[in-house]
Design a protein around this motif. Structure first.
Motif, PDB file in Angstrom:
ATOM      1  N   ARG A 113       0.842  -1.195   0.000  1.00 19.94           N
ATOM      2  CA  ARG A 113       0.000   0.000   0.000  1.00 19.94           C
ATOM      3  C   ARG A 113       0.880   1.250   0.000  1.00 19.94           C
ATOM      4  O   ARG A 113       2.068   1.175   0.275  1.00 19.94           O
TER       5      ARG A 113
ATOM      6  N   GLN B 248      -2.743   0.852  -4.171  1.00 16.89           N
ATOM      7  CA  GLN B 248      -2.124   1.601  -5.265  1.00 16.89           C
ATOM      8  C   GLN B 248      -1.822   0.657  -6.416  1.00 16.89           C
ATOM      9  O   GLN B 248      -1.619  -0.537  -6.223  1.00 16.89           O
TER      10      GLN B 248
ATOM     11  N   LYS C 192      -3.262   3.206   1.512  1.00 14.98           N
ATOM     12  CA  LYS C 192      -4.273   3.005   0.482  1.00 14.98           C
ATOM     13  C   LYS C 192      -3.741   2.061  -0.593  1.00 14.98           C
ATOM     14  O   LYS C 192      -2.534   2.002  -0.833  1.00 14.98           O
TER      15      LYS C 192
END
Length: 111
Positions: free
Chosen positions: A88, A95, A93
């Motif tokens: 991440r 990616q 998040k």
């Protein structure tokens, strides 16, 4: 009784047909899905022409236009799976894999 029941069914069906006429989905969604042909091939080093990558999706989008499929209603290129990096980002998040999708997903979607 059967005649009355058929009349009710007919009225309900007419209502459903009229209720669905909102201008959306007059044809089924049509497009290209990588999974059917390329599965989750992420080995771009050994199989660059057949791996899930930015270049594959751009090539398929270009073919949909150049071969006339877009004009027939095929207007979706579906990036379903196998685009992720193994880690991440700094904000935790998901990616895209930077090697296979160097421009990022937004740039690919805009393309």
């Amino acid at each position: 009784r059967m005649k009355a029941l058929m009349g009710v069914v007919g009225v309900v069906m007419v209502g459903v047909v009229v209720g669905l006429e909102n201008g959306l989905a007059r044809t089924p969604p049509m497009g290209w899905l990588a999974w059917e042909r390329f599965r989750c091939n992420t080995d771009c080093d050994n199989d660059p022409d057949n791996c899930i990558s930015e270049s594959l999706f751009k090539a398929m989008a270009d073919l949909m236009v150049s071969e006339g499929y877009r004009d027939l209603g095929y207007d979706i290129v579906c990036l379903d799976d196998c685009w992720l990096d193994t880690e991440r980002d700094a904000d935790d998040k998901l990616q895209p894999d930077p090697k296979r999708f160097p421009s990022g997903i937004k740039a690919l979607a805009d393309y």
